[in-house]
Write an enzyme that holds these catalytic residues in place. Structure first.
Site, PDB file in Angstrom:
ATOM      1  N   CYS A 126      21.854 -43.807 -55.991  1.00 53.01           N
ATOM      2  CA  CYS A 126      22.454 -45.263 -54.766  1.00 53.01           C
ATOM      3  C   CYS A 126      21.832 -44.431 -53.672  1.00 53.01           C
ATOM      4  O   CYS A 126      22.360 -42.666 -53.539  1.00 53.01           O
ATOM      5  CB  CYS A 126      23.813 -44.838 -54.868  1.00 53.01           C
ATOM      6  SG  CYS A 126      25.334 -45.910 -53.455  1.00 53.01           S
ATOM      7  N   HIS A 184      20.040 -51.884 -55.452  1.00 51.21           N
ATOM      8  CA  HIS A 184      19.307 -52.269 -56.763  1.00 51.21           C
ATOM      9  C   HIS A 184      17.905 -53.617 -56.142  1.00 51.21           C
ATOM     10  O   HIS A 184      17.683 -53.723 -57.300  1.00 51.21           O
ATOM     11  CB  HIS A 184      19.925 -52.926 -57.490  1.00 51.21           C
ATOM     12  CG  HIS A 184      21.572 -52.427 -57.428  1.00 51.21           C
ATOM     13  ND1 HIS A 184      22.001 -51.019 -57.818  1.00 51.21           N
ATOM     14  CD2 HIS A 184      23.053 -52.538 -57.857  1.00 51.21           C
ATOM     15  CE1 HIS A 184      21.882 -50.478 -58.516  1.00 51.21           C
ATOM     16  NE2 HIS A 184      23.198 -51.955 -58.029  1.00 51.21           N
ATOM     17  N   GLU A 185      19.105 -54.134 -54.790  1.00 49.14           N
ATOM     18  CA  GLU A 185      18.047 -55.281 -55.125  1.00 49.14           C
ATOM     19  C   GLU A 185      16.253 -54.810 -54.560  1.00 49.14           C
ATOM     20  O   GLU A 185      15.593 -55.789 -54.418  1.00 49.14           O
ATOM     21  CB  GLU A 185      18.556 -55.674 -53.766  1.00 49.14           C
ATOM     22  CG  GLU A 185      20.021 -57.055 -53.401  1.00 49.14           C
ATOM     23  CD  GLU A 185      20.864 -55.479 -53.916  1.00 49.14           C
ATOM     24  OE1 GLU A 185      22.495 -56.790 -54.207  1.00 49.14           O
ATOM     25  OE2 GLU A 185      20.928 -54.931 -53.502  1.00 49.14           O
ATOM     26  N   VAL A 194      -1.662 -55.007 -66.384  1.00 46.37           N
ATOM     27  CA  VAL A 194      -1.087 -53.440 -66.050  1.00 46.37           C
ATOM     28  C   VAL A 194      -1.438 -52.571 -66.671  1.00 46.37           C
ATOM     29  O   VAL A 194      -1.143 -52.956 -68.731  1.00 46.37           O
ATOM     30  CB  VAL A 194       0.126 -53.345 -65.392  1.00 46.37           C
ATOM     31  CG1 VAL A 194       1.250 -54.059 -66.563  1.00 46.37           C
ATOM     32  CG2 VAL A 194       0.150 -51.844 -64.699  1.00 46.37           C
ATOM     33  N   GLU A 195      -1.935 -51.553 -66.552  1.00 47.66           N
ATOM     34  CA  GLU A 195      -2.086 -51.012 -67.595  1.00 47.66           C
ATOM     35  C   GLU A 195      -0.510 -49.757 -68.531  1.00 47.66           C
ATOM     36  O   GLU A 195       0.237 -49.381 -67.291  1.00 47.66           O
ATOM     37  CB  GLU A 195      -2.869 -49.774 -67.859  1.00 47.66           C
ATOM     38  CG  GLU A 195      -2.738 -48.671 -68.657  1.00 47.66           C
ATOM     39  CD  GLU A 195      -1.905 -47.379 -69.204  1.00 47.66           C
ATOM     40  OE1 GLU A 195      -2.284 -46.956 -69.814  1.00 47.66           O
ATOM     41  OE2 GLU A 195      -1.529 -46.499 -68.431  1.00 47.66           O
ATOM     42  N   SER A 196      -0.164 -50.283 -68.908  1.00 53.13           N
ATOM     43  CA  SER A 196       1.489 -49.637 -70.131  1.00 53.13           C
ATOM     44  C   SER A 196       1.675 -48.308 -69.489  1.00 53.13           C
ATOM     45  O   SER A 196       2.927 -48.145 -69.503  1.00 53.13           O
ATOM     46  CB  SER A 196       1.901 -50.725 -71.453  1.00 53.13           C
ATOM     47  OG  SER A 196       0.786 -49.480 -72.314  1.00 53.13           O
ATOM     48  N   ASP A 241      22.113 -45.351 -60.117  1.00 45.53           N
ATOM     49  CA  ASP A 241      22.373 -46.517 -60.752  1.00 45.53           C
ATOM     50  C   ASP A 241      21.480 -46.962 -62.487  1.00 45.53           C
ATOM     51  O   ASP A 241      19.947 -46.779 -62.393  1.00 45.53           O
ATOM     52  CB  ASP A 241      22.025 -47.537 -59.999  1.00 45.53           C
ATOM     53  CG  ASP A 241      22.899 -47.101 -58.684  1.00 45.53           C
ATOM     54  OD1 ASP A 241      24.360 -47.083 -58.818  1.00 45.53           O
ATOM     55  OD2 ASP A 241      22.361 -47.529 -57.669  1.00 45.53           O
TER      56      ASP A 241
END
Length: 162
Positions: free
Chosen positions: A60, A101-102, A82-84, A67
């Protein structure tokens, strides 16, 4: 332990990868994280790739308290995927990053779009309650391609998220 004399196949075939098949330090922040891509192994085929991160954490920005979220990332690749391992390191770089969060959810989506330029991407950020209220954040780049099998993200509305 003996050292490898030849690089793992991932680095032989994909020399642009700097994290897969070798020790990679955890980035200190999302800005420092490097998202790596490889060519789409099925170009021209309409298919969905899903990554699920059920234990995503960030901080936060006001209190510094942790969070927690369950992230579901769906995308239709274009020329690259994307390479994991790099994705995992990128997502883990949020552990000490303060953001709402957003901002976390949408920033992850935008970085992925920037790195791979997918045909389509969506992310569901299912955040656990802080102050008694869960916050779910959703983002997508537009309408999914026609004919795409798009399964439900599979995360229930908050009732203990379990």
């Amino acid at each position: 332990m003996a050292k490898r004399k030849t690089p793992p196949s991932s680095t032989r075939h994909y020399p642009q990868l700097t994290q897969l098949g070798q020790a990679a330090d955890q980035p200190g922040s999302p800005d420092e994280a490097k998202l790596e891509t490889v060519p789409n192994p099925q170009p021209g085929t309409l298919y969905l790739i899903r990554f699920v991160q059920p234990e995503f954490t960030s901080l936060c920005p006001m209190t510094g308290q942790p969070d927690f979220a369950h992230l579901v990332i769906d995308y239709v690749p274009n020329r690259s995927i994307v390479e994991s391992k790099s994705l995992k390191l990128f997502l883990n770089s949020f552990r000490n990053h303060g953001a709402f969060h957003e901002d976390c959810t949408v920033s992850i989506a935008k970085r992925l779009v920037q790195a791979m330029k997918p045909r389509w991407l969506r992310i569901g950020g299912y955040w656990y309650p802080r102050g008694g209220m869960p916050i779910d954040v959703f983002y997508q780049t537009g309408k999914p391609p026609a004919g795409l099998w798009l399964p439900d993200q599979g995360v229930a509305s908050y009732r203990g998220r379990g």
